[in-house]
Scaffold this motif. Structure first.
Motif, PDB file in Angstrom:
ATOM      1  N   CYS A  50      -6.557  -2.930   8.781  1.00 50.71           N
ATOM      2  CA  CYS A  50      -6.050  -2.001   7.771  1.00 50.71           C
ATOM      3  C   CYS A  50      -4.578  -2.249   7.440  1.00 50.71           C
ATOM      4  O   CYS A  50      -4.126  -1.879   6.358  1.00 50.71           O
ATOM      5  N   GLY A  51      -3.855  -2.893   8.308  1.00 53.92           N
ATOM      6  CA  GLY A  51      -2.461  -3.218   8.020  1.00 53.92           C
ATOM      7  C   GLY A  51      -2.302  -4.214   6.889  1.00 53.92           C
ATOM      8  O   GLY A  51      -1.232  -4.338   6.293  1.00 53.92           O
ATOM      9  N   ASN A  52      -3.387  -4.939   6.567  1.00 55.94           N
ATOM     10  CA  ASN A  52      -3.344  -5.936   5.493  1.00 55.94           C
ATOM     11  C   ASN A  52      -3.536  -5.333   4.107  1.00 55.94           C
ATOM     12  O   ASN A  52      -3.323  -6.018   3.107  1.00 55.94           O
ATOM     13  N   VAL A  53      -3.941  -4.067   4.039  1.00 54.41           N
ATOM     14  CA  VAL A  53      -4.140  -3.416   2.746  1.00 54.41           C
ATOM     15  C   VAL A  53      -2.767  -3.054   2.209  1.00 54.41           C
ATOM     16  O   VAL A  53      -2.007  -2.328   2.850  1.00 54.41           O
ATOM     17  N   ARG A  54      -2.469  -3.570   1.022  1.00 56.47           N
ATOM     18  CA  ARG A  54      -1.118  -3.385   0.471  1.00 56.47           C
ATOM     19  C   ARG A  54      -0.870  -1.972  -0.031  1.00 56.47           C
ATOM     20  O   ARG A  54       0.189  -1.408   0.165  1.00 56.47           O
ATOM     21  N   GLN A  55      -1.859  -1.400  -0.719  1.00 51.67           N
ATOM     22  CA  GLN A  55      -1.657  -0.077  -1.311  1.00 51.67           C
ATOM     23  C   GLN A  55      -2.594   0.928  -0.638  1.00 51.67           C
ATOM     24  O   GLN A  55      -3.804   0.725  -0.611  1.00 51.67           O
ATOM     25  N   ALA A  56      -2.022   1.988  -0.149  1.00 55.12           N
ATOM     26  CA  ALA A  56      -2.788   2.997   0.594  1.00 55.12           C
ATOM     27  C   ALA A  56      -3.872   3.649  -0.251  1.00 55.12           C
ATOM     28  O   ALA A  56      -4.916   4.020   0.266  1.00 55.12           O
ATOM     29  N   GLU A  57      -3.657   3.762  -1.558  1.00 53.41           N
ATOM     30  CA  GLU A  57      -4.666   4.399  -2.408  1.00 53.41           C
ATOM     31  C   GLU A  57      -5.944   3.558  -2.546  1.00 53.41           C
ATOM     32  O   GLU A  57      -6.976   4.050  -2.978  1.00 53.41           O
TER      33      GLU A  57
END
Length: 165
Positions: A50-57
């Protein structure tokens, strides 16, 4: 958003949307145990990456994509493991319509089936589906209508007395 915050948000999505993720996995693997395994394996992947997801939305749609990909991996492994000469045991279904629907959906390619499942079983909007699949909304819309046309023609061929609305 920090990795720690993203991980907490991912855990929150996994717990609040567990049933939705399970249903999504089940529509692919058609087996309770495999669907539970898919959700568990997906949760591990989500927490790990999950740290690789750039945008939280985009976290929720990314998690759906992880579940879909994990389900497809299970199906590929299952296909490799099944000897060609053995037919799988298929339990008798009480609901004929549900069995027919599963059979008809199985006739579609993976991308078309994914669009149908997300749109009609998970009640997602076309924009959300496009985001999950990483495709243009118009591409998803075209795939949806082609898939519906295939389903309609298949159903009318199989049972000409069944009205399709």
């Amino acid at each position: 958003m920090e990795v720690k915050d993203r991980m907490a948000a991912a855990e929150e999505i996994l717990t609040t949307q567990y049933e939705k993720l399970y249903r999504l996995a089940y529509t692919y693997v058609q087996n309770q145990e495999d669907a539970l395994d898919v959700v568990q394996e997906s949760a591990c992947k989500v927490i790990r990456d999950c740290g690789n997801v750039r945008q939280a939305e985009h976290l929720s749609t990314w998690i759906c994509r992880v579940v879909i990909n994990t389900s497809l991996d299970v199906l590929r492994r299952r296909k490799k493991e099944m000897p060609a000469f053995e037919m799988p045991d298929i339990p008798a279904e009480e609901n004929y319509g549900e069995t027919e629907l599963k059979h008809v959906l199985g006739q579609l390619d993976e991308k078309s089936r994914t669009v149908i499942v997300l749109r009609y079983f998970e009640d997602m909007k076309l924009d959300e589906i496009a985001e999950i699949l990483g495709e243009n909304t118009n591409t998803v819309k075209a795939r949806l209508y082609r898939a519906l046309k295939k389903l309609r023609s298949y159903l009318t061929e199989e049972s000409p007395l069944t009205p399709i609305h």
